[in-house]
Design a protein around this motif. Sequence first.
Motif, PDB file in Angstrom:
ATOM      1  N   ARG A 142      -8.790  -3.199  11.849  1.00  0.00           N
ATOM      2  CA  ARG A 142      -9.143  -3.377  10.447  1.00  0.00           C
ATOM      3  C   ARG A 142     -10.630  -3.101  10.228  1.00  0.00           C
ATOM      4  N   VAL A 143     -11.428  -3.645  11.116  1.00  0.00           N
ATOM      5  CA  VAL A 143     -12.872  -3.525  10.942  1.00  0.00           C
ATOM      6  C   VAL A 143     -13.321  -2.069  11.059  1.00  0.00           C
ATOM      7  N   SER A 144     -12.710  -1.357  11.954  1.00  0.00           N
ATOM      8  CA  SER A 144     -13.183   0.015  12.127  1.00  0.00           C
ATOM      9  C   SER A 144     -12.829   0.864  10.922  1.00  0.00           C
ATOM     10  N   LYS A 145     -11.726   0.537  10.310  1.00  0.00           N
ATOM     11  CA  LYS A 145     -11.392   1.267   9.087  1.00  0.00           C
ATOM     12  C   LYS A 145     -12.418   0.965   7.998  1.00  0.00           C
ATOM     13  N   LEU A 146     -12.789  -0.307   7.943  1.00  0.00           N
ATOM     14  CA  LEU A 146     -13.779  -0.704   6.939  1.00  0.00           C
ATOM     15  C   LEU A 146     -15.076   0.059   7.118  1.00  0.00           C
ATOM     16  N   ARG A 147     -15.481   0.165   8.358  1.00  0.00           N
ATOM     17  CA  ARG A 147     -16.765   0.804   8.618  1.00  0.00           C
ATOM     18  C   ARG A 147     -16.761   2.240   8.137  1.00  0.00           C
ATOM     19  N   ALA A 148     -15.612   2.841   8.206  1.00  0.00           N
ATOM     20  CA  ALA A 148     -15.541   4.234   7.793  1.00  0.00           C
ATOM     21  C   ALA A 148     -15.455   4.361   6.283  1.00  0.00           C
ATOM     22  N   GLU A 157     -19.971  -1.704  17.545  1.00  0.00           N
ATOM     23  CA  GLU A 157     -18.815  -0.961  17.064  1.00  0.00           C
ATOM     24  C   GLU A 157     -19.201   0.466  16.781  1.00  0.00           C
ATOM     25  N   GLU A 158     -18.551   1.339  17.396  1.00  0.00           N
ATOM     26  CA  GLU A 158     -18.957   2.721  17.330  1.00  0.00           C
ATOM     27  C   GLU A 158     -18.147   3.541  16.352  1.00  0.00           C
ATOM     28  N   PRO A 159     -16.868   3.444  16.405  1.00  0.00           N
ATOM     29  CA  PRO A 159     -16.063   4.428  15.694  1.00  0.00           C
ATOM     30  C   PRO A 159     -16.156   4.244  14.199  1.00  0.00           C
ATOM     31  N   GLN A 160     -15.951   5.309  13.528  1.00  0.00           N
ATOM     32  CA  GLN A 160     -15.905   5.230  12.091  1.00  0.00           C
ATOM     33  C   GLN A 160     -14.679   5.996  11.627  1.00  0.00           C
ATOM     34  N   ALA A 161     -13.862   5.316  10.975  1.00  0.00           N
ATOM     35  CA  ALA A 161     -12.681   5.988  10.481  1.00  0.00           C
ATOM     36  C   ALA A 161     -12.835   6.163   8.983  1.00  0.00           C
ATOM     37  N   GLN A 162     -12.068   7.053   8.454  1.00  0.00           N
ATOM     38  CA  GLN A 162     -12.112   7.183   7.020  1.00  0.00           C
ATOM     39  C   GLN A 162     -11.083   6.256   6.410  1.00  0.00           C
ATOM     40  N   GLU A 163     -11.202   6.184   5.133  1.00  0.00           N
ATOM     41  CA  GLU A 163     -10.289   5.315   4.392  1.00  0.00           C
ATOM     42  C   GLU A 163      -8.859   5.565   4.835  1.00  0.00           C
ATOM     43  N   ALA A 164      -8.224   4.519   5.143  1.00  0.00           N
ATOM     44  CA  ALA A 164      -6.875   4.692   5.638  1.00  0.00           C
ATOM     45  C   ALA A 164      -6.091   3.442   5.335  1.00  0.00           C
ATOM     46  N   PRO A 165      -4.848   3.618   5.108  1.00  0.00           N
ATOM     47  CA  PRO A 165      -4.031   2.443   4.795  1.00  0.00           C
ATOM     48  C   PRO A 165      -3.903   1.553   6.018  1.00  0.00           C
ATOM     49  N   GLY A 166      -3.911   0.312   5.796  1.00  0.00           N
ATOM     50  CA  GLY A 166      -3.872  -0.590   6.933  1.00  0.00           C
ATOM     51  C   GLY A 166      -2.476  -1.104   7.181  1.00  0.00           C
ATOM     52  N   ARG A 197     -15.705   9.268  16.889  1.00  0.00           N
ATOM     53  CA  ARG A 197     -15.461   8.452  15.704  1.00  0.00           C
ATOM     54  C   ARG A 197     -14.041   8.676  15.215  1.00  0.00           C
ATOM     55  N   GLY A 198     -13.660   7.872  14.286  1.00  0.00           N
ATOM     56  CA  GLY A 198     -12.330   8.002  13.724  1.00  0.00           C
ATOM     57  C   GLY A 198     -11.338   7.030  14.322  1.00  0.00           C
ATOM     58  N   SER A 199     -10.142   7.106  13.791  1.00  0.00           N
ATOM     59  CA  SER A 199      -9.084   6.205  14.214  1.00  0.00           C
ATOM     60  C   SER A 199      -7.811   6.992  14.450  1.00  0.00           C
ATOM     61  N   TRP A 229       5.764  -5.744  19.440  1.00  0.00           N
ATOM     62  CA  TRP A 229       6.715  -4.653  19.241  1.00  0.00           C
ATOM     63  C   TRP A 229       7.321  -4.651  17.847  1.00  0.00           C
ATOM     64  N   ASP A 230       7.101  -5.730  17.134  1.00  0.00           N
ATOM     65  CA  ASP A 230       7.634  -5.753  15.778  1.00  0.00           C
ATOM     66  C   ASP A 230       6.639  -5.200  14.770  1.00  0.00           C
ATOM     67  N   SER A 231       5.493  -4.844  15.267  1.00  0.00           N
ATOM     68  CA  SER A 231       4.443  -4.511  14.314  1.00  0.00           C
ATOM     69  C   SER A 231       4.696  -3.167  13.658  1.00  0.00           C
ATOM     70  N   GLU A 232       4.094  -3.038  12.532  1.00  0.00           N
ATOM     71  CA  GLU A 232       4.135  -1.784  11.813  1.00  0.00           C
ATOM     72  C   GLU A 232       3.195  -0.807  12.505  1.00  0.00           C
ATOM     73  N   PRO A 233       3.201   0.420  12.063  1.00  0.00           N
ATOM     74  CA  PRO A 233       2.252   1.368  12.643  1.00  0.00           C
ATOM     75  C   PRO A 233       0.832   0.833  12.574  1.00  0.00           C
ATOM     76  N   THR A 234       0.096   1.113  13.601  1.00  0.00           N
ATOM     77  CA  THR A 234      -1.200   0.475  13.778  1.00  0.00           C
ATOM     78  C   THR A 234      -2.317   1.515  13.767  1.00  0.00           C
ATOM     79  N   TRP A 235      -3.401   1.121  13.168  1.00  0.00           N
ATOM     80  CA  TRP A 235      -4.616   1.923  13.281  1.00  0.00           C
ATOM     81  C   TRP A 235      -5.505   1.325  14.344  1.00  0.00           C
ATOM     82  N   LEU A 236      -5.960   2.142  15.228  1.00  0.00           N
ATOM     83  CA  LEU A 236      -6.960   1.648  16.161  1.00  0.00           C
ATOM     84  C   LEU A 236      -8.135   2.621  16.168  1.00  0.00           C
ATOM     85  N   PRO A 237      -9.324   2.066  16.289  1.00  0.00           N
ATOM     86  CA  PRO A 237     -10.499   2.927  16.325  1.00  0.00           C
ATOM     87  C   PRO A 237     -10.587   3.670  17.659  1.00  0.00           C
TER      88      PRO A 237
END
Lengths: 221, 629
Positions: free
Chosen positions: B62-68, B187-196, B334-336, B443-451
């Motif tokens: 979540r945080v890495s998405k925010l940073r981007a 925290e290094e990576p920077q992702a662009q706006e992306a749905p969480g 950078r990115g996710s 394993w029940d989780s939805e698709p995940t964003w990781l930095p």
Amino acid sequence: MSDGDYDYLIKFLALGDSGVGKTSVLYQYTDGKFNSKFITTVGIDFREKRVVYRANGPDGAIGRGQRIHLQLWDTAGQERFRSLTTAFFRDAMGFLLLFDLTNEQSFLNVRNWISQLQMHAYCENPDIVLCGNKSDLEDQRAVKEEEARGLAEKYGIPYFETSAANGTNISQAIEMLLDLIMKRMERCVDKSWIPEGVVRSNGHTSTDQLNEVKDKGACGC
Amino acid sequence: MPQRGHPSQEGLWALPSLPMEHGPEPEAEGLLDLSFLTEEEQAAIAEVLKRDAHLRQLEEGRVSKLRASLVDPGQLKILTGDWFQEARSQRHHHAHFGSDLVRASIRRKKSSRGTLPEKGAHGASHLGPGDQAVGSDGEAEAAGKENEEEPEPRPPIDEAPQERLQETEGPDFPPPYVPLKASDQEEEPQAQEAPGHGGVQVCEEKADQELEPASRVEKEPLPAPDQVGGSGLRLLSRPGADSGRGVLLPGLRAICDPVRSGEGKGKRGRPCHFSPLRTKAAPKILENGEEAPGSGPALDRMLSSSSSVSSLNSSTLSGSLVSLSGEAEAVPVRGSVHFALHYEPGAAELRVHVIQCQGLAAARRRRSDPYVKSYLLPDKQSKRKTAVKKRNLNPVFNETLRYCVPQAELPGRVLSLSVWHRESLGRNIFLGEVEVPLDTWNWDSEPTWLPLQPRVPPSPDELSSRGLLSLSLKYVPAGSEGAGLPPSGELHFWVKEAQDLIPLRSGSLDTYVQCSVLPDDSRASRQRTRVVRRSLSPVFNHTMVYDGFGPADLRQACAELSLWDHGALASRQLGGTRLSLGTGSSYGLEVPWMDSTPEEKRLWQTLLEQPCEWVDGRLPLRTNLAPRT
């Protein structure tokens, strides 16, 4: 609580003597239930809850809700776990310090817990809310309300008399702590885009969590 | 006083057992003593820590998405929790989470008790140093190349030649599990706006109480797990060649060999060549270092390298064995990456749905031609790749990479997803990676964003060294010699000689070699050779044995062999070598001393792969060992 779709992860930690009701208070808050059986906490545990923090504009208008994921750390009060539980103090943003209204010693130990926090928390003056728990057991009360309130004032922290058994003041206390944290964050960036707040919770509890708690300054009771 | 339920009988505030009662700096530097915990308590706590690790992993995404996506620094500071980290770091100099500290402490307790379940039975014979039959330098080198980084380009071993995918990486082997941490300043990576997406749901589906960072390591092809009977380490030190073992000491005790005990003890000087690493400096150095790996003096780079490793709280770094050294093309990460994992029990298939990436770095003039590659570690033959998406920093792949793997094996596996720029005329360029330990996966989780995470900056090749140390190593797993012997895994060091030593001022040196197997840096577990006087090519021919090591422990340990100039009043460290996997962390804690060079890592890896065999090394005695604390 299956997604990461929230705006803040806020970490609180409950502490206090063994048996004062830390676990019960958190359980009441997250699940709206109470179990009178005493089950000692093994070292450390946490519960989670989603709440919405609703910001009031300067004009009193209600702003967009901030979605908050609360991680509520529960610690063992027992002495033998002390070194373990203390290690978690530094990771919490706010503290719920409990004592048992029917147990004077647990009240006397509040001072010690506060000095522990001053030593081990992330900063020297972390946000703390003091809770005198088991207020439902009025006939067994061993700590006067004025006494407790006096102590809280001495430390400049809010005080609530709570009951995990019937839910009195539980969410008020935790949401007061949340409010303190949100205000602290605001001060941190010297920017008031999070104005005066109202807490609205959602999550496991069904009826009582939608009660909006107006910000009441230093003390909510 | 009326009381209800369980009265608090505390009032024990002055107990000396509270290690953090005193002093302004509350954190214990090392691990906690959790020996009072019962097995059940440990298991319960482990389960809590596992849930916490999972929550933190999601938080990091979540945080890495925010940073981007956020530009307002104030808003960012609040939403990411940086305000808290900043305040916290002013008081607590080490960044460890309480969870990690406890996790590591429990792990240590476990390892010292020797609870590894399996018992190996191997017929491999015990070869004494005199036999010297196996593990020539050449063999060790060749074996090491299978797994380790290399400074020079090389054809990938598992790539079809016509593909010309000459990535700068090699097939990784798995790092010890270091839980992902949320939002440090590094925290290094920077992702662009992306749905969480990404579930915050607590992962409770697994019943196994395994929390040790190295748990999955035991599923490695290392053939000889052990059963460790005793407690603690047994240390044997003996001069010269092979002799019978048989001295079993409880606890951490060393037996001094006659030569050593015959000479002056207590004359060691504590070396301190370097000022303490400032972890705060790491991010900047890391970025710069990756931009221009060739710049800067060797020492600085080494320091920055190790400090980066110790400060970047990411599981991905620990497994990064790829040298980007000399890669002019190295781009900042950078990115996710957005992906979903699904296990199909019917087909016994792990399906990795690689959905998309956001905010990738541009490898070439504001463009990249990215593709995603996966490994199901520790299986190094498990490479899968997506198609290449041309000219796209936000590529959508929507491809499923499949692995046929029994469900029971999943907790021991780590999914590595790395993103590469496909370079048609040269080597492919690394754009970032994530590693996902499947034991804590929800394993029940939805698709995940990781930095996406960077890899460890390279260790410089031109390390200044004091000379070369020739040694052989052997790992003898418990029970591998039959009849239950040895009772626990043994680590044998045969310190042969040093060569081409550079004297301090003029003339000659009186030297000895000292050995510690970190994280145990206690005096009692240090072993030394005798002093060889007036020689720049001292021959020590000394073996040392440490026991109590399971295969998993070896992955967390670092053997430090240092060469000392023996002085009448104080000895002085001249250089040393650190044999480890060089992951930057040990039992889940970031440590500066897991700073092995590729060469050193290679030797350690060979040791792990060839139990009961002597593996030979001839290593530079580096002068830039990162300070231990």
